[in-house]
Structure formats: structure tokens, C-alpha cells
Write an enzyme that holds these catalytic residues in place. Structure first.
Site, PDB file in Angstrom:
ATOM      1  N   CYS A 140      16.334  -7.238  -7.377  1.00  0.00           N
ATOM      2  CA  CYS A 140      15.974  -8.046  -6.197  1.00  0.00           C
ATOM      3  C   CYS A 140      14.578  -8.641  -6.342  1.00  0.00           C
ATOM      4  O   CYS A 140      14.375  -9.845  -6.124  1.00  0.00           O
ATOM      5  CB  CYS A 140      16.068  -7.193  -4.945  1.00  0.00           C
ATOM      6  SG  CYS A 140      15.289  -5.568  -5.097  1.00  0.00           S
ATOM      7  N   ASN A 141      13.594  -7.832  -6.727  1.00  0.00           N
ATOM      8  CA  ASN A 141      12.223  -8.335  -6.882  1.00  0.00           C
ATOM      9  C   ASN A 141      12.155  -9.388  -7.976  1.00  0.00           C
ATOM     10  O   ASN A 141      11.519 -10.434  -7.822  1.00  0.00           O
ATOM     11  CB  ASN A 141      11.275  -7.182  -7.232  1.00  0.00           C
ATOM     12  CG  ASN A 141      10.819  -6.431  -5.993  1.00  0.00           C
ATOM     13  OD1 ASN A 141      10.303  -7.031  -5.058  1.00  0.00           O
ATOM     14  ND2 ASN A 141      11.031  -5.131  -5.975  1.00  0.00           N
ATOM     15  N   HIS A 194       7.850  -5.197 -13.298  1.00  0.00           N
ATOM     16  CA  HIS A 194       8.481  -6.435 -12.808  1.00  0.00           C
ATOM     17  C   HIS A 194       8.153  -7.652 -13.672  1.00  0.00           C
ATOM     18  O   HIS A 194       9.009  -8.513 -13.874  1.00  0.00           O
ATOM     19  CB  HIS A 194       8.054  -6.686 -11.357  1.00  0.00           C
ATOM     20  CG  HIS A 194       8.386  -5.547 -10.450  1.00  0.00           C
ATOM     21  ND1 HIS A 194       7.492  -4.525 -10.185  1.00  0.00           N
ATOM     22  CD2 HIS A 194       9.513  -5.234  -9.788  1.00  0.00           C
ATOM     23  CE1 HIS A 194       8.062  -3.652  -9.378  1.00  0.00           C
ATOM     24  NE2 HIS A 194       9.295  -4.038  -9.121  1.00  0.00           N
ATOM     25  N   HIS A 220      11.091  -6.507   0.707  1.00  0.00           N
ATOM     26  CA  HIS A 220       9.828  -6.411  -0.025  1.00  0.00           C
ATOM     27  C   HIS A 220       8.984  -7.614   0.402  1.00  0.00           C
ATOM     28  O   HIS A 220       9.521  -8.643   0.808  1.00  0.00           O
ATOM     29  CB  HIS A 220      10.045  -6.542  -1.537  1.00  0.00           C
ATOM     30  CG  HIS A 220      11.093  -5.649  -2.111  1.00  0.00           C
ATOM     31  ND1 HIS A 220      10.985  -4.281  -2.151  1.00  0.00           N
ATOM     32  CD2 HIS A 220      12.283  -5.928  -2.717  1.00  0.00           C
ATOM     33  CE1 HIS A 220      12.041  -3.755  -2.752  1.00  0.00           C
ATOM     34  NE2 HIS A 220      12.847  -4.738  -3.098  1.00  0.00           N
TER      35      HIS A 220
END
Ligand code: NAD
Length: 340
Positions: A140-141, A194, A220
Site C-alpha cells: 500500500c505505501n 519503502h 497512512h
């Protein structure tokens, strides 16, 4: 019709199943669960054939009024492609099963890049997925970062990116996890994973990320800074985002300044499960100073990877070769019109 199996019907799997079922060119031929749970009843309500990982538990499912169509292996054999949405690390163990039956499979961001050898984002590298047996839809990030970085790179060129991720502590139903009253550096080392994950999709991007987790369950929040290769204006950037199908603008006029208000907004808009499938870039935060760009964006962890999984299916099956066409089909079927 593309026959899709969803192995692992949890937070991501149940959303992927509904998104697939909404597509005109795809069918859910089965979903799988490990144990009797509320989600298994939802699968029954939706009419998805229910398969189970451990067939010795069949009696327990049937006693609970849940019909079992077979075990996971039987489901895989019926599918053209499997979306593996099992918890991180389980997908890697499932890969030999997909190989045995020569099936295509999509893994999720909890798996390492090497499990598929190819990491996917619809706007960035759809064409590279065409015909592949395995792909991984990034987390998702990473999906949120890739969307905004790729759009900026295409328009202005990105020299480097620095981003801070304030991460939700757990998903809303995840009662066992925390933190309860803390901000946890996660990881305490810099860079976080990330940035390298973004590079699995955009290898040319110089990026360093920092991350921490906070006691919230919904979304987030990213603070993103980019050095651009050419000067631009705030207006140009806003126009770019307005025209991007999966970047939404949280407009100043709405008064929304938090994940909580944004959640209320998606709920009021009638989004299924309050899902925000697009990046929620806060209009007021979009700032350009010469070649420097800044913004805050909200990323709904449960939702942004869902349309990406659908596009990844079409790309791997090779049924639609134009990324924009697939993105349009996916978004139309979901009812995804980016906010703002
Ligand atoms: P989850 O725990 O909510 O769901 C996983 C499901 O898989 C559960 O229903 C479980 O019963 C089932 N399962 C477990 N072992 C299985 C097996 N061997 N065979 C079949 N089913 C099995 O997990 P999730 O949050 O949906 O995460 C799934 C994947 O998606 C992970 O890789 C995760 O990193 C990734 N992801 C999660 C999020 C998020 O915010 N939840 C966001 C993006 C990506």
C-alpha cells in the site's frame, strides 16, 4: 472471461474478490479460508465458492453451515490466474503449488520482490507484466509512493525523493496489535524498506524513506518531498494530479485535514467498506519552490492496491495490452472517480 481464484480471503482478498466480480471480463471461481470466520459467511453471501487450505477442517465448516467446494489445490486447478492474498511470507510457500499446475499468480506486498521477480504498478509498468507467470503488486505505501513519483517523473523529471511515512498501527479488525499509546520508529534505522521497494518498480529513482507507526487503524500519512529536474508551478502540479485517474485531491474547501475526516468523507460518498482506492493528496499541502516539490498524501492501506491487482490480472493474461484501457475498465467497474 478470466477465471480468477483468490487464495486468502482476508483484508485484501475480500476486496480483490469484489473488485474482480465487478469487472465485465472476469469471474471469481473461488476464494479460500483457513478457518471458520465472519469473512467466510460474507463469501457465502456474495456467492463465492469457498475452498479451504486444510481439508481436514471440512466438517467444522459444514457444521457452521458453510458449504466447502474443495481444497485450495482444487481451486487452483480451476483458475486461469490466482491472486494470492495470504499473509506475508505464506505466498512464497504457495509458489511451488502454482508452478506445479502451471498457473499464473499475483503476490502481494508482504512478499519479497524475488518471490515473483517482477513488481507491478498499473501506471508505471503495465506493459512489462504482459504474459508474465508471476507478479507482485507492491504494498500500500509503495503503491502510493509510486503513483505520485511516477506522475511527477513523467511530467517534470524527478532528481530525488525524500519521504516520511506515518503508518497506521493495525487494520481496523486487527484487535491483537498495537501500539496503543506510542509512536514507534518502524524501523528505527534510515532508510526504511519503502524506498528500495519503490525502486523495484521505478529503479531509476533516487529515494530515501523514513517510517514510524502510530496508534491509528485507518490510513497512512506520507510527507513527500521531491527535487525535480525542471522548475514547475503549483498550478501545473495540481493540473497533473487532477488529470490522474488514481490521484485524488483532498480539496481545501472540504475542510478535511486528517485521516479521520477523510474516512468520514469516503463513508458519506458511499464507497464500499469506506475504501479510498486513490492517493488522497491534500490540495493545501501541494507546494512548489523552484525545483522543490512537497505534499502530504493519505494512503488507505486496505484499498489502494485493489485496482492494481485487477489491472495486473489483465496485463498478465494479455487480454488488454493498453494500460490506460485497463485502468479505465477497472475504475468504471469499481465506480472509482478520484475525489476532488
Ligand atoms: P489478512 O490476515 O487480513 O488475510 C489473509 C487471509 O489469508 C486470511 O483470511 C487467512 O485466513 C488466509 N490464509 C492464511 N494462510 C493461508 C493459507 N495457507 N492458504 C489460504 N489462505 C490462508 O492479511 P492481509 O492484510 O489481507 O494481507 C495479505 C497480503 O496483502 C500480505 O502480503 C500483506 O502484506 C499485503 N497487504 C496488506 C495490506 C493491509 O493493509 N492489510 C495492504 C497492502 C498489502
Amino acid at each position: 472471461m478470466i477465471n480468477v481464484a483468490v487464495n486468502g480471503y482476508g483484508t485484501i482478498g475480500k476486496r480483490v474478490a469484489d473488485a474482480v466480480a465487478a469487472q465485465p471480463d472476469m469471474k471469481v471461481i473461488g476464494v479460500s479460508k483457513t478457518s471458520v470466520s465472519a469473512e467466510a459467511y460474507v463469501a457465502r453471501e456474495r456467492g463465492y465458492p469457498l475452498y479451504i487450505a486444510d481439508i481436514s477442517k471440512k466438517a467444522a465448516f459444514e457444521k457452521a453451515g458453510l458449504e466447502v467446494a474443495g481444497d485450495v489445490e482444487a481451486m487452483i486447478q480451476k483458475a486461469d490466474i490466482v491472486v494470492d492474498a495470504t499473509p506475508g511470507g505464506v505466498g512464497e510457500k504457495n509458489r511451488p503449488l502454482y508452478e506445479r499446475y502451471n498457473k499464473k499468480a499475483i503476490f502481494q506486498g508482504g512478499e519479497k520482490h524475488e518471490v515473483a521477480g517482477f513488481s507491478f504498478n498499473a501506471h508505471a509498468n503495465y506493459r512489462d507484466a504482459i504474459g508474465k507467470q508471476f507478479a507482485r503488486v507492491v504494498s500500500c505505501n509503495t503503491t502510493g509512493l509510486v503513483r505520485v513519483i511516477h506522475a511527477m517523473d513523467q511530467a517534470f523529471g524527478v532528481e530525488k525523493v525524500r519521504a516520511v511515512m506515518v503508518r497506521r498501527g493495525a487494520d481496523p479488525d486487527d484487535v491483537k496489535r498495537g501500539p496503543i499509546d506510542a509512536i514507534v520508529l518502524n524501523p528505527p534505522t534510515i532508510p526504511s524498506h519503502h524506498g528500495p521497494d519503490v525502486q523495484t518498480v521505478l529503479p531509476q529513482i533516487d529515494i530515501v524513506t523514513l517510517a514510524m507507526i502510530v496508534p491509528v487503524t485507518f490510513m497512512h500519512m506520507h510527507a513527500v518531498q521531491m527535487d525535480l529536474k525542471r522548475e514547475t508551478t503549483r498550478e501545473e502540479v495540481l493540473k497533473l494530479f487532477e488529470n490522474h485517474s488514481r490521484i485524488g485531491l483532498v480539496r481545501k474547501v472540504t475542510g478535511i485535514k486528517s485521516n479521520a475526516q477523510l474516512r468520514e468523507y469516503t463513508q458519506d460518498l458511499g464507497r464500499p467498506r469506506t475504501d479510498l482506492w486513490e492517493n488522497g493528496v491534500f490540495e493545501e499541502s501541494v507546494s512548489v519552490m523552484g525545483r522543490e516539490f512537497y505534499c502530504f498524501q493519505a494512503i488507505h492501506q486496505e484499498a489502494d492496491v485493489i485496482p492494481e491487482n485487477v489491472d495486473c490480472i489483465r496485463a498478465m493474461m494479455g487480454t488488454v495490452t493498453d494500460p490506460e484501457e485497463s485502468i479505465r475498465m477497472t475504475d468504471r467497474a469499481l465506480g472509482l472517480v478520484a475525489i476532488g
